[in-house]
Each structure stands twice: as C-alpha cells, then as structure tokens.
Design a protein around this motif. Sequence first.
Motif, PDB file in Angstrom:
ATOM      1  N   ARG A 107     -42.256 -58.054   7.426  1.00 45.26           N
ATOM      2  CA  ARG A 107     -42.796 -59.414   7.514  1.00 45.26           C
ATOM      3  C   ARG A 107     -43.322 -59.927   6.185  1.00 45.26           C
ATOM      4  NH1 ARG A 107     -46.932 -59.930  12.472  1.00 45.26           N
ATOM      5  NH2 ARG A 107     -47.542 -61.667  11.143  1.00 45.26           N
ATOM      6  N   SER A 108     -43.693 -59.016   5.279  1.00 43.89           N
ATOM      7  CA  SER A 108     -44.438 -59.445   4.093  1.00 43.89           C
ATOM      8  C   SER A 108     -43.664 -60.444   3.236  1.00 43.89           C
ATOM      9  CB  SER A 108     -44.822 -58.231   3.247  1.00 43.89           C
ATOM     10  OG  SER A 108     -43.660 -57.500   2.859  1.00 43.89           O
ATOM     11  N   ALA A 109     -42.397 -60.135   2.927  1.00 45.51           N
ATOM     12  CA  ALA A 109     -41.628 -61.043   2.076  1.00 45.51           C
ATOM     13  C   ALA A 109     -41.401 -62.373   2.777  1.00 45.51           C
ATOM     14  CB  ALA A 109     -40.296 -60.398   1.717  1.00 45.51           C
ATOM     15  N   ALA A 110     -41.047 -62.315   4.067  1.00 42.24           N
ATOM     16  CA  ALA A 110     -40.799 -63.552   4.804  1.00 42.24           C
ATOM     17  C   ALA A 110     -42.076 -64.378   4.928  1.00 42.24           C
ATOM     18  CB  ALA A 110     -40.248 -63.221   6.193  1.00 42.24           C
ATOM     19  N   GLU A 111     -43.207 -63.711   5.101  1.00 38.77           N
ATOM     20  CA  GLU A 111     -44.463 -64.443   5.264  1.00 38.77           C
ATOM     21  C   GLU A 111     -44.890 -65.120   3.967  1.00 38.77           C
ATOM     22  OE1 GLU A 111     -47.557 -62.127   6.916  1.00 38.77           O
ATOM     23  OE2 GLU A 111     -46.853 -62.410   8.973  1.00 38.77           O
ATOM     24  N   LEU A 112     -44.612 -64.485   2.829  1.00 37.42           N
ATOM     25  CA  LEU A 112     -44.952 -65.132   1.561  1.00 37.42           C
ATOM     26  C   LEU A 112     -44.221 -66.460   1.417  1.00 37.42           C
ATOM     27  CD1 LEU A 112     -44.991 -62.119  -0.940  1.00 37.42           C
ATOM     28  CD2 LEU A 112     -46.941 -63.507  -0.198  1.00 37.42           C
ATOM     29  N   ALA A 160     -34.178 -71.880  10.392  1.00 44.05           N
ATOM     30  CA  ALA A 160     -34.572 -71.254   9.134  1.00 44.05           C
ATOM     31  C   ALA A 160     -35.030 -72.270   8.090  1.00 44.05           C
ATOM     32  CB  ALA A 160     -33.402 -70.437   8.568  1.00 44.05           C
ATOM     33  N   GLU A 161     -34.583 -73.516   8.189  1.00 46.28           N
ATOM     34  CA  GLU A 161     -34.908 -74.502   7.160  1.00 46.28           C
ATOM     35  C   GLU A 161     -36.124 -75.363   7.518  1.00 46.28           C
ATOM     36  OE1 GLU A 161     -30.723 -75.956   7.139  1.00 46.28           O
ATOM     37  OE2 GLU A 161     -30.985 -75.852   4.974  1.00 46.28           O
ATOM     38  N   SER A 162     -36.737 -75.105   8.641  1.00 51.81           N
ATOM     39  CA  SER A 162     -37.918 -75.877   9.019  1.00 51.81           C
ATOM     40  C   SER A 162     -39.127 -75.393   8.220  1.00 51.81           C
ATOM     41  CB  SER A 162     -38.198 -75.725  10.524  1.00 51.81           C
ATOM     42  OG  SER A 162     -38.509 -74.377  10.841  1.00 51.81           O
ATOM     43  N   ALA A 163     -40.099 -76.290   8.075  1.00 45.69           N
ATOM     44  CA  ALA A 163     -41.393 -75.929   7.491  1.00 45.69           C
ATOM     45  C   ALA A 163     -42.457 -76.196   8.542  1.00 45.69           C
ATOM     46  CB  ALA A 163     -41.662 -76.748   6.232  1.00 45.69           C
ATOM     47  N   VAL A 164     -43.411 -75.263   8.682  1.00 43.72           N
ATOM     48  CA  VAL A 164     -44.409 -75.339   9.749  1.00 43.72           C
ATOM     49  C   VAL A 164     -45.796 -75.244   9.129  1.00 43.72           C
ATOM     50  CG1 VAL A 164     -45.225 -74.314  11.903  1.00 43.72           C
ATOM     51  CG2 VAL A 164     -42.789 -74.204  11.321  1.00 43.72           C
TER      52      VAL A 164
END
Length: 410
Positions: free
Chosen positions: A143-148, A216-220
């Motif tokens: 999760r770490s890389a994706a969470e950054l 994948a391209e959304s921003a939350v």
Amino acid sequence: MELPESPTLDGTSEELFALANAIAAVIGGSVAIEDLDHRVLAYSSLPGQRIDELRRRGILNRRVPDQPEQLRQYRDVLAATGVVRLAVLAPDELPRAAVAIRAGDLPLGTIWAIEADTPIDADGGRALLDGARLAALHMLRRRSAAELEMRAHEDALRGALDGGWGPEEARFRLGLPDRPRLTLLGLAPAGVPERGVPLAVRLSAAAARHWAAVHAESAVATVGRTVYVLLPHDSPATARRLAEQAVAALGRTLDATVRAAVSRQAADPAELPELRAEVDDILRVTTTDPDAPPVSDLAATHARVLLVHLSDQLARRPGLRHPGIDAMVEHDRARGTDYAASVTAWLDAVGNVAEAAQRLTVHPNTLKYRLRRARELFGIDLDHPDDRLSCWLQLRLQRQPPAPVADPAT
C-alpha cells in the motif's frame, strides 16, 4: 467446480497466496484473505482442503457474496483482538474461524478459515494470528507506494477545491489532460450531521478504497463530512453511473445510507471551487431528506437549493423579512388561529379558493374571511404578484426545517 490453478488477482502478489496455503496446511480447511471491502485478495489451493460452495463463489467472483447476517460477523471479527469462531449462516455452509488483520489500531482486512472436521485447536489459532501479522506487513508494504501517490492527489484536489491553485498548477498537480471534461462527485452520509460521528470517517476510508479500485484516474479528497471525487474525462452519463455504483457499494459496506451529488461538467480547473459549491448545495438538501434519490444533480434539486439560499439570506438579514408574516405566525401560535395556514393553502392553490378550502377542510366563505382578516390585521397584500411571491416564500420557509450548512474545510 474447480478453482483456478494459477491464482493471479490484480494487486496481489504470490506471497499472500503462499501465506494462505501455510495457514490452510495447519487448519485443514480453505483459507481466504480479504480486504475491508470483502474482496478476496488471496486464497489457499491445497489438494484435499475442506471447502464449501460459498467459498468457491467468493474465490471465483473475487468477492464474498453479500449476506446481511454476514455483515454482523465482519463487525464482530474486526472488533475482536483474537480468533473468532462463527456460527454457520446456511445449511450447506461449513464452520469458520476468522481473525482481523491490523497494523496497530488500523484495520486492513480479515482472514477466514474453514475449519476441518474438528474445531480449530491451539495450533490453528496461532497459525491464524501469525498469519494476520504477516499479512499486515505485506499489505502495508504494497500500500505504501500507492498511498503516497493517492495522498499527493488528495492534497492537490483539496487545494484546487479551495481555490488554492491556479488553473495550470491544478492541472499539473492533478495530472489532468489538456482538454479535460471535469465532473465532481460528492458523497456524504444521509441524516442530520453530528459532530464526531465515526460514520463520516469510515465513509472517507471506504470511498478511497472504492475509487482506487474502480477508477484509477480519479482523485479523492475528504473535507468535513463530504468525500469529493474528481473524474477527469468521463461523460455525464458515465459519471452518474459510477456515482450510483459507489452509493450502492458504500452503503452495503457501511450498512448506512449514502447520498451522492453530481456536478455539471467543466473544462477549466479554475471552475472546481464552483463545482464544489454546486455539489455542497445538492448534498445539503438531499442528505436531510429521507425520500431523496441516492444520486442527484442541480436540475433535480434546483428549487430546494434556491429556497435554502433564500433562507440563509433571511437569517443573515432579518430586516428583509415581511413583519406582517412574523406577526401572523406569532398570532396563530399565541391565540390558536389559522391565518398562516390559510394564506399558505391559498397561495399553494394559486388563488383557487375552492381547492384551498378543500385542503383545509373548511367552507370557502371561511377561507375568504380569513384572507380578508389577514390583510386587515397584518398588512399582507395578496393582490400584488410580487407581494404574493414574497409572502409565499417566507411562509414556505417557515414550515420546513432549515438545511444544515456544509461543514467548513478542515
């Protein structure tokens, strides 16, 4: 029904599958490792392991089938500090034991093991607990890389919604295409806001996981009770469909009612603060209405949004209120008269005395008398269209509870 021989679930490495096999070798039954959205991340595939149809369907669909009773079991497992043995929910279901996967106090998922012919023993319990600790390390590492990246997009979206970035800066930070088709969604729990309600926190976490999986391209980004989702290039129909799917999925996950708002489409990142204001207006009226549809846009809520803004203005500037209306309402309250209800019914019926009298269950002459007395006592002129509109708006706002103001940015 055979299980896949070479498991390759998206976003899951072979390490979790090996861990599931190691636990199953001790316990004797099929083992599944799931995330908090009940998606199957990995499963055991040992020859001769004990398995039932529910587990097979969960593996093949990559998600545990939804069962209302099972939601309570998930809550019990995530609340426990050790292994939980669970009752079967159907005649063809085999007994299960489960344990929560945590990193400190942060829940990450669960491990579910079908028991062998005999109940789970001490060795099996230790295998589950050790497996949960190893699964947590593995899941955190992945999760770490994706969470950054997700956090960077979250900060960028929050800044764009606040107007903190210029158009080009927002475009760069959010990774937007040259000609974006921007749609902003808002998600919020239904019901009157309460300070510190955990549901808003759980919605934020669940929504982040949901959108990472489906778009994948959304921003939350979460601000207060509202989760904002920026879709950079979807058509209005697609944006609405995704919002409907999110409301349904998040409602099941949280066992709560969630409302969604869909903004108009824009092509300039500079318009994001305006899109946010639009979404906030929609949610302000739909989250307090138990009969509101799960997903709404401004066209469907325009009248109520307009009334809410008018109510805000009258609250800020009470001198704009018609003094006769307030006097009439107070007279009714103190003396038990029905002038306000009578004037409102007549205005609702667009001046049709017979229809308004029928709604009030009074004789038309009684209604005519009340309207005449309202003019005499309170100076309310119902002959002029502008005065009629002003009176009706103020009376309309009197009889509905005020919609809560959106939470400020935090």
